[in-house]
Design a protein around this motif. Structure first.
Motif: not given
Length: 340
Positions: A243-259
């Protein structure tokens, strides 16, 4: 003719597609329908009297018996609701309105280790008669069944009646003691079978009494159980890794803003500014600093400037405090020249 599948054929494929059957009509159950009194308080969970002599067992067959294919169906149970205890005993009078499941327990069901599949709390130790809910210190899948009428093909008869409640791994019949040990594949199946076959028969006049079995003293059996637990642990770890391998094979790119807000002190030549830095949560081998080198240099310059200003101011205050009303010789000479 409608092209859809008939309802009767659909329920044969999926018994849970039909409402749970009303096993018992409450109007037909008299208030005095209890076993002979042997104690002071009647426990509806265990269908027995407590506070009296607990060494006696019932020699009367139960009037009710569950039929899994006929009685199973959907109810008002929620996702993590337990199995209905009275459904297992064949005497639930609520049917589709029951808040518990009317079906066999599944290996995927969420059951706390301190409870059985019916939601009853386990105890630290077994009862002296090995009856009751069981212990949370041990996973017990083996039942002791007494009161058998030994006859040819008794193993096949036992398999026929107990396999209705789950997969059976092993059956060992002790002919000279009219008892048998039945090992189910899952503990939840053993819990269900224990309640379903209590005070039942195998098609004859016998009255079965079902208890939890003690640990098998055979060293070979203990080694087999140890290997089984190790294999189960390895399988669990393997599933987690997959299950961990399946999650790593499809990474979800997310960005956050740091002020990052720089200090607001007023310093000549440096204006306060607000910088927005875009950071990605995608794992990276290189660690990236939050502040750039130029920003760090500005912050250091501001800090050094403020430190110098504070030191000069502090030095002047200290001098004035020490000298008090005294003045220097040069000041005195200047004052005298002015008087002349």
């Amino acid at each position: 003719m409608s092209p859809t599948q008939p309802t009767n054929e659909l329920t044969k494929v999926d018994p849970m597609s039909k409402p749970a059957r009303l096993q018992v009509d409450p109007a037909t159950i008299p208030d005095s329908d209890k076993p002979p009194q042997s104690g002071t308080t009647f426990n509806i969970w265990f269908l027995k009297w407590s506070g009296g002599d607990s060494s006696t067992r019932s020699f009367t067959q139960s009037k009710f018996k569950v039929n899994i294919k006929r009685d199973s169906g959907y109810t008002k149970a929620q996702t993590r609701s337990p199995i209905c205890l009275f459904f297992a005993r064949g005497c639930c009078y609520r049917g589709k309105s029951c808040p518990y499941f009317h079906r066999l327990p599944l290996p995927t069901d969420y059951t706390p280790t301190t409870q059985d599949c019916f939601g009853r709390d386990k105890t630290a130790e077994y009862r002296d008669d090995m009856d009751g809910v069981g212990s949370f210190n041990k996973v017990n899948r083996t039942l002791y069944v007494g009161g058998l009428y030994i006859k040819p093909g008794i193993e096949e008869v036992i398999t026929k009646f107990f396999s209705e409640f789950g997969d059976i791994e092993k059956i060992k019949v002790i002919h000279n003691k009219s008892c048998a040990f039945i090992t189910m594949r899952y503990e939840s199946s053993a819990q269900f079978a224990k309640e379903a076959m209590q005070n039942q028969s195998l098609g004859g006049q016998e009255v079965l009494y079902v208890r939890w079995a003690n640990e098998d003293p055979n060293p070979e059996a203990q080694r087999h159980e140890k290997r089984r637990l190790e294999e189960l642990a390895l399988e669990t770890v393997r599933n987690l890794l997959n299950s961990t391998t399946d999650q790593d094979s499809n990474p979800t790119k997310r960005t956050k803003t740091v002020t990052v807000e720089e200090p607001q002190e007023e310093v000549v030549g440096v204006e306060p500014s607000i910088k927005t830095i875009e950071a990605s949560e995608v794992p990276s081998n290189e660690s990236k600093p939050i502040l750039s080198n130029s920003t760090l240099k500005k912050v250091a310059k501001i800090r050094n400037t403020l430190t110098v200003h504070k030191e000069i101011k502090s030095t002047n205050e200290n001098l004035s405090t020490v000298l008090g009303g005294y003045s220097s010789d040069e000041d005195d000479e200047e004052e005298q020249d002015g008087d002349k």
